[in-house]
Design a protein around this motif. Structure first.
Motif, PDB file in Angstrom:
ATOM      1  N   GLY A  92     -16.070  13.455 -32.703  1.00  0.00           N
ATOM      2  CA  GLY A  92     -16.268  12.019 -32.503  1.00  0.00           C
ATOM      3  C   GLY A  92     -15.293  11.147 -33.277  1.00  0.00           C
ATOM      4  O   GLY A  92     -14.350  11.609 -33.927  1.00  0.00           O
ATOM      5  N   GLY A  93     -15.529   9.829 -33.188  1.00  0.00           N
ATOM      6  CA  GLY A  93     -14.700   8.859 -33.897  1.00  0.00           C
ATOM      7  C   GLY A  93     -13.244   8.934 -33.468  1.00  0.00           C
ATOM      8  O   GLY A  93     -12.926   9.147 -32.304  1.00  0.00           O
ATOM      9  N   GLU A  94     -12.346   8.778 -34.416  1.00  0.00           N
ATOM     10  CA  GLU A  94     -10.909   8.804 -34.116  1.00  0.00           C
ATOM     11  C   GLU A  94     -10.436  10.187 -33.681  1.00  0.00           C
ATOM     12  O   GLU A  94      -9.385  10.330 -33.041  1.00  0.00           O
ATOM     13  N   PHE A  95     -11.218  11.225 -34.004  1.00  0.00           N
ATOM     14  CA  PHE A  95     -10.828  12.587 -33.646  1.00  0.00           C
ATOM     15  C   PHE A  95     -11.333  12.998 -32.265  1.00  0.00           C
ATOM     16  O   PHE A  95     -10.792  13.912 -31.661  1.00  0.00           O
ATOM     17  N   GLY A  96     -12.382  12.355 -31.791  1.00  0.00           N
ATOM     18  CA  GLY A  96     -12.986  12.704 -30.505  1.00  0.00           C
ATOM     19  C   GLY A  96     -13.228  11.469 -29.669  1.00  0.00           C
ATOM     20  O   GLY A  96     -14.368  11.056 -29.473  1.00  0.00           O
ATOM     21  N   GLN A  97     -12.131  10.917 -29.147  1.00  0.00           N
ATOM     22  CA  GLN A  97     -12.206   9.619 -28.472  1.00  0.00           C
ATOM     23  C   GLN A  97     -13.058   9.643 -27.208  1.00  0.00           C
ATOM     24  O   GLN A  97     -13.535   8.595 -26.760  1.00  0.00           O
ATOM     25  N   ASP A  98     -13.264  10.831 -26.625  1.00  0.00           N
ATOM     26  CA  ASP A  98     -13.997  10.903 -25.365  1.00  0.00           C
ATOM     27  C   ASP A  98     -15.427  11.391 -25.526  1.00  0.00           C
ATOM     28  O   ASP A  98     -16.132  11.591 -24.525  1.00  0.00           O
ATOM     29  N   ILE A 114     -22.480  17.679 -28.835  1.00  0.00           N
ATOM     30  CA  ILE A 114     -21.998  18.502 -29.946  1.00  0.00           C
ATOM     31  C   ILE A 114     -22.833  19.780 -30.058  1.00  0.00           C
ATOM     32  O   ILE A 114     -22.296  20.880 -30.227  1.00  0.00           O
ATOM     33  N   THR A 115     -24.149  19.635 -29.954  1.00  0.00           N
ATOM     34  CA  THR A 115     -25.036  20.799 -30.029  1.00  0.00           C
ATOM     35  C   THR A 115     -24.738  21.793 -28.911  1.00  0.00           C
ATOM     36  O   THR A 115     -24.676  23.009 -29.134  1.00  0.00           O
ATOM     37  N   ARG A 116     -24.535  21.271 -27.708  1.00  0.00           N
ATOM     38  CA  ARG A 116     -24.231  22.143 -26.570  1.00  0.00           C
ATOM     39  C   ARG A 116     -22.879  22.827 -26.730  1.00  0.00           C
ATOM     40  O   ARG A 116     -22.717  23.995 -26.361  1.00  0.00           O
ATOM     41  N   HIS A 117     -21.918  22.093 -27.287  1.00  0.00           N
ATOM     42  CA  HIS A 117     -20.559  22.633 -27.395  1.00  0.00           C
ATOM     43  C   HIS A 117     -20.450  23.695 -28.483  1.00  0.00           C
ATOM     44  O   HIS A 117     -19.625  24.620 -28.371  1.00  0.00           O
ATOM     45  N   THR A 118     -21.243  23.590 -29.522  1.00  0.00           N
ATOM     46  CA  THR A 118     -21.168  24.546 -30.636  1.00  0.00           C
ATOM     47  C   THR A 118     -22.102  25.743 -30.458  1.00  0.00           C
ATOM     48  O   THR A 118     -22.007  26.698 -31.223  1.00  0.00           O
ATOM     49  N   THR A 153      -0.746   9.993 -22.857  1.00  0.00           N
ATOM     50  CA  THR A 153       0.655  10.363 -23.094  1.00  0.00           C
ATOM     51  C   THR A 153       0.802  11.188 -24.357  1.00  0.00           C
ATOM     52  O   THR A 153       1.793  11.900 -24.519  1.00  0.00           O
ATOM     53  N   LEU A 154      -0.190  11.111 -25.262  1.00  0.00           N
ATOM     54  CA  LEU A 154      -0.123  11.890 -26.497  1.00  0.00           C
ATOM     55  C   LEU A 154      -1.521  12.301 -26.943  1.00  0.00           C
ATOM     56  O   LEU A 154      -2.359  11.447 -27.252  1.00  0.00           O
ATOM     57  N   VAL A 155      -1.755  13.601 -26.953  1.00  0.00           N
ATOM     58  CA  VAL A 155      -2.985  14.189 -27.500  1.00  0.00           C
ATOM     59  C   VAL A 155      -2.593  14.876 -28.797  1.00  0.00           C
ATOM     60  O   VAL A 155      -1.720  15.749 -28.797  1.00  0.00           O
ATOM     61  N   PRO A 156      -3.207  14.509 -29.935  1.00  0.00           N
ATOM     62  CA  PRO A 156      -2.798  15.088 -31.220  1.00  0.00           C
ATOM     63  C   PRO A 156      -3.039  16.591 -31.299  1.00  0.00           C
ATOM     64  O   PRO A 156      -3.959  17.129 -30.677  1.00  0.00           O
ATOM     65  N   ALA A 157      -2.208  17.260 -32.067  1.00  0.00           N
ATOM     66  CA  ALA A 157      -2.391  18.687 -32.321  1.00  0.00           C
ATOM     67  C   ALA A 157      -3.765  18.934 -32.936  1.00  0.00           C
ATOM     68  O   ALA A 157      -4.235  18.161 -33.763  1.00  0.00           O
ATOM     69  N   GLY A 158      -4.395  20.019 -32.516  1.00  0.00           N
ATOM     70  CA  GLY A 158      -5.717  20.368 -33.028  1.00  0.00           C
ATOM     71  C   GLY A 158      -6.855  19.776 -32.236  1.00  0.00           C
ATOM     72  O   GLY A 158      -8.031  20.081 -32.514  1.00  0.00           O
ATOM     73  N   SER A 159      -6.553  18.959 -31.234  1.00  0.00           N
ATOM     74  CA  SER A 159      -7.610  18.330 -30.445  1.00  0.00           C
ATOM     75  C   SER A 159      -8.388  19.376 -29.650  1.00  0.00           C
ATOM     76  O   SER A 159      -7.815  20.282 -29.045  1.00  0.00           O
ATOM     77  N   VAL A 160      -9.712  19.214 -29.653  1.00  0.00           N
ATOM     78  CA  VAL A 160     -10.615  20.120 -28.944  1.00  0.00           C
ATOM     79  C   VAL A 160     -11.181  19.356 -27.759  1.00  0.00           C
ATOM     80  O   VAL A 160     -11.752  18.274 -27.932  1.00  0.00           O
ATOM     81  N   GLY A 161     -11.014  19.895 -26.562  1.00  0.00           N
ATOM     82  CA  GLY A 161     -11.427  19.140 -25.395  1.00  0.00           C
ATOM     83  C   GLY A 161     -12.052  19.979 -24.303  1.00  0.00           C
ATOM     84  O   GLY A 161     -12.110  21.215 -24.378  1.00  0.00           O
ATOM     85  N   VAL A 209     -19.471  22.676 -36.621  1.00  0.00           N
ATOM     86  CA  VAL A 209     -19.366  21.267 -36.998  1.00  0.00           C
ATOM     87  C   VAL A 209     -18.877  21.137 -38.441  1.00  0.00           C
ATOM     88  O   VAL A 209     -19.500  21.641 -39.373  1.00  0.00           O
ATOM     89  N   GLU A 210     -17.742  20.457 -38.612  1.00  0.00           N
ATOM     90  CA  GLU A 210     -17.255  20.131 -39.955  1.00  0.00           C
ATOM     91  C   GLU A 210     -17.706  18.728 -40.352  1.00  0.00           C
ATOM     92  O   GLU A 210     -18.099  18.497 -41.496  1.00  0.00           O
ATOM     93  N   SER A 211     -17.641  17.809 -39.385  1.00  0.00           N
ATOM     94  CA  SER A 211     -18.118  16.444 -39.623  1.00  0.00           C
ATOM     95  C   SER A 211     -18.367  15.792 -38.277  1.00  0.00           C
ATOM     96  O   SER A 211     -17.916  16.265 -37.242  1.00  0.00           O
ATOM     97  N   VAL A 212     -19.119  14.678 -38.308  1.00  0.00           N
ATOM     98  CA  VAL A 212     -19.435  13.932 -37.091  1.00  0.00           C
ATOM     99  C   VAL A 212     -19.277  12.457 -37.352  1.00  0.00           C
ATOM    100  O   VAL A 212     -19.753  11.937 -38.376  1.00  0.00           O
ATOM    101  N   GLN A 213     -18.567  11.758 -36.454  1.00  0.00           N
ATOM    102  CA  GLN A 213     -18.469  10.314 -36.493  1.00  0.00           C
ATOM    103  C   GLN A 213     -19.002   9.765 -35.172  1.00  0.00           C
ATOM    104  O   GLN A 213     -18.457  10.069 -34.115  1.00  0.00           O
ATOM    105  N   LEU A 214     -20.079   8.999 -35.240  1.00  0.00           N
ATOM    106  CA  LEU A 214     -20.680   8.438 -34.020  1.00  0.00           C
ATOM    107  C   LEU A 214     -20.618   6.919 -34.066  1.00  0.00           C
ATOM    108  O   LEU A 214     -20.496   6.315 -35.122  1.00  0.00           O
TER     109      LEU A 214
END
Length: 214
Positions: A92-98, A114-118, A153-161, A209-214
């Motif tokens: 979430g947050g700046e790391f998980g824009q969608d 998040i629960t479903r994905h992990t 046009t730019l997806v940062p390295a490490g992005s999980v999608g 989960v390392e952290s969550v920003q909602l």
């Protein structure tokens, strides 16, 4: 049944009938492991429901094809099991824009996504698109999500999608249309290592989960 076809002067593709399934992939990974031990084989590349074998230039490909059939018969009842990795993700947050958009699409809360994905243990079906980019099988149907109508046009390295029925991780920054849920700091490609890619086909992955920003 394995279908073998010549695709160039020194390469053959070995393909199984669709659809691509985990048991079939495991047999192909075992097949690749056996082929990599044989003389006269330069490279083996595993794809989705197939693998490509490169031999030396000038080899008799019809004879080589018969060799491949023999090797395949030795692994038909085998299944490859790779290493298991836990991938920490900042959701979430700046790391998980969608993340919010994915939750809205499925009519649930972001925390439910998040629960479903992990929850699942995913399998690396193949590496492609970028060096080290894992196409992960095992995404639950209740997480299948269409790609973005307009790719970034730019997806940062490490992005999980999520892209359709698969989930994956971008090793490098690049354009991309997958829905981004979060980001990991774990490098998937390091040129100082051998092999340089963290994951390979047949490995299993679980997101943590390392952290969550909602």
């Amino acid at each position: 049944m394995l279908n073998i076809a010549v695709i160039s002067e020194n390469a053959l593709v070995c393909a199984l009938p669709p659809p691509a399934e985990l048991d079939k992939q495991r047999k192909l990974w075992a097949f690749a492991g056996l082929l990599n031990q044989q003389e006269g084989i330069c490279e083996v590349i595993v794809g989705m429901n197939n693998l490509t074998v490169f031999t030396a230039l000038g080899a008799d490909l019809m004879v080589f094809s018969e060799r491949l059939k023999k090797y395949w018969s030795q692994v038909e009842n085998q299944q490859y099991q790779g290493k298991h990795f836990q991938i920490p993700v900042q959701y979430g947050g700046e790391f998980g824009q969608d993340l919010m958009d994915v939750a809205t699409f499925h009519k649930v809360l972001p925390q439910d996504i998040i629960t479903r994905h992990t929850a699942p243990i995913y399998t690396v079906f193949m590496i492609g698109f970028q060096a080290g980019f894992p196409y992960l099988g095992g995404l639950p149907e209740h997480l299948h999500t269409p790609r973005r109508e307009v790719p970034r046009t730019l997806v940062p390295a490490g992005s999980v999608g999520i892209g359709g029925s698969q989930t994956g991780i971008y090793p490098f920054s690049s354009p991309g249309g997958w829905k981004i849920l979060g980001r990991t700091d774990l490098p998937l490609f390091d040129k100082s290592n051998y092999p340089p890619t963290l994951l390979k086909a047949g490995d299993t992955v679980q997101f943590v989960v390392e952290s969550v920003q909602l």
